[in-house]
Design an enzyme around this catalytic site. Structure first.
Site, PDB file in Angstrom:
ATOM      1  CG  ASP A  13      26.047  70.801  35.905  1.00 54.42           C
ATOM      2  OD1 ASP A  13      25.898  70.504  37.098  1.00 54.42           O
ATOM      3  OD2 ASP A  13      25.280  71.574  35.302  1.00 54.42           O
ATOM      4  CG  HIS A  16      28.107  70.716  41.060  1.00 54.94           C
ATOM      5  ND1 HIS A  16      28.562  71.604  42.011  1.00 54.94           N
ATOM      6  CD2 HIS A  16      27.832  71.463  39.957  1.00 54.94           C
ATOM      7  CE1 HIS A  16      28.561  72.828  41.515  1.00 54.94           C
ATOM      8  NE2 HIS A  16      28.128  72.766  40.269  1.00 54.94           N
ATOM      9  CG  HIS A 195      20.230  70.925  36.225  1.00 53.25           C
ATOM     10  ND1 HIS A 195      21.175  70.103  36.779  1.00 53.25           N
ATOM     11  CD2 HIS A 195      20.890  72.046  35.823  1.00 53.25           C
ATOM     12  CE1 HIS A 195      22.357  70.691  36.726  1.00 53.25           C
ATOM     13  NE2 HIS A 195      22.214  71.873  36.146  1.00 53.25           N
TER      14      HIS A 195
END
Length: 336
Positions: A13, A16, A195
């Site tokens: 993740d 990104h 998130h």
């Protein structure tokens, strides 16, 4: 609340936020630090999974396969995981990843499309892998609907199915309700991936744990897409305070975040205006730049576009709706 299994996804993740620029040395340093701190599973791939390195999703500085090999060589105890999205990763990439040391495969679909993962679960099982299902954008559908989709993944061979708050849109009650629905329905384990777009990464993870989640995710320093993820070092500290530490060295993780990851970060993920808009609207982060461009062309606030897209429950792949919504907003403004 039981002690959960933690998967650190800094090297997936976090890709990104790093614009997929992780180096071999980055992987060696991060995996070594996580492994020594007792993290049991470390995910390593392009942000969009195996074969994600492309013009569409962004090219990796170093290939997934090379980074996976570095991770496997650096880890003494931790298992190495990879992400795969049906339609992007194929048998060829998976086979090559397994040859380089992948032991856990996390298969991600939109929360409405679990049925497209059947072949991939069976393929992974044939290769002897532990398998985890990822229901992305889980806030978009009801707990009952998610449970039905999770049941499909279980039937295909998933050892665990995750509720995934891709947009950082959930409130604690949303996370708890979805995890509880899966726990009531499945025989396999249930996970939660948070998130931080609304500043609730840790809070939502705790709500998921209270609802019975068996597995959770984190990233060192919160390094991840959007406003970042629940920070691994924070999760470790909170779990320890709660008396359910699964064997993590809290101080070592704090040091890893501060001295290994922070120096290489291009920025600190934070709920800024754009990130909050994504979480508030509940849309996928890839919509943001498109909405900004169209909004500038038509004189429409991109936040209004994103909020309307969220109301319509759009998912990744429906970017063509952005222009339609913007034009509708222009017409409404002209009629006012």
């Amino acid at each position: 609340m039981n002690a959960p299994r933690l998967t650190d996804t800094t090297l997936r993740d976090g890709s990104h936020a790093m614009r997929h620029m992780f180096t071999r040395q980055h992987v060696r340093d991060i995996v070594t630090a996580l492994d020594r701190a007792g993290v049991p599973v470390i995910e390593v791939t392009h942000g969009d999974g195996l074969a994600g390195s492309s013009l569409q999703y962004g090219f990796s500085f170093v290939s997934d396969l090379d980074l996976i090999a570095e991770a496997r060589e650096s880890a003494e105890r931790a298992r190495i995981a990879a992400l795969l999205l049906p339609g992007i990763g194929t048998r060829r990439e998976l086979k090559a990843a397994v040859e380089r040391g992948v032991q856990v495969l996390r298969i991600a679909t939109q929360c409405t499309e679990a049925d497209i993962s059947e072949e991939h679960f069976k393929m992974a099982k044939d290769m002897g892998l532990e398998t985890v299902g990822f229901l992305m954008m889980s806030h978009m559908r009801s707990p009952e609907f998610l449970a039905e989709q999770a049941l499909l993944m279980e039937s295909y061979g998933a050892d665990c199915v995750y509720v995934v708050d891709s947009a950082g849109a959930m409130l604690p009650r949303d996370a708890a309700a979805r995890v509880r629905a899966l726990k009531d329905t499945l025989r396999v384990q249930v996970g939660f991936h948070a998130h931080n777009n609304l500043g609730l990464g840790i809070g939502n993870t705790l709500a998921a744990l209270e609802a019975g989640a068996d597995q959770i995710d984190g990233c060192l320093r919160g390094l991840g897409a959007g406003a970042g993820n629940a920070a691994t070092e924070l999760l470790a500290a909170v779990l320890d305070r709660l008396g359910v530490n699964p064997g993590l060295d809290v101080l070592a993780l704090m040091d890893a975040a501060e001295y290994v990851v922070a120096p290489i970060m291009p920025f600190q993920p934070f709920p800024d205006r754009d990130a909050i808009t994504i979480g508030y609207a509940g849309v996928y982060s890839t919509f943001l730049l498109h909405a900004k461009r169209v909004g500038e062309q038509l004189g429409v606030d991109p936040r209004a576009i994103l909020i309307e897209l969220g109301r319509r429950q759009t998912v990744a792949g429906q970017e063509d709706w952005i222009l339609d919504v913007a034009l509708e907003l222009v017409r409404k403004r002209e009629r006012a």
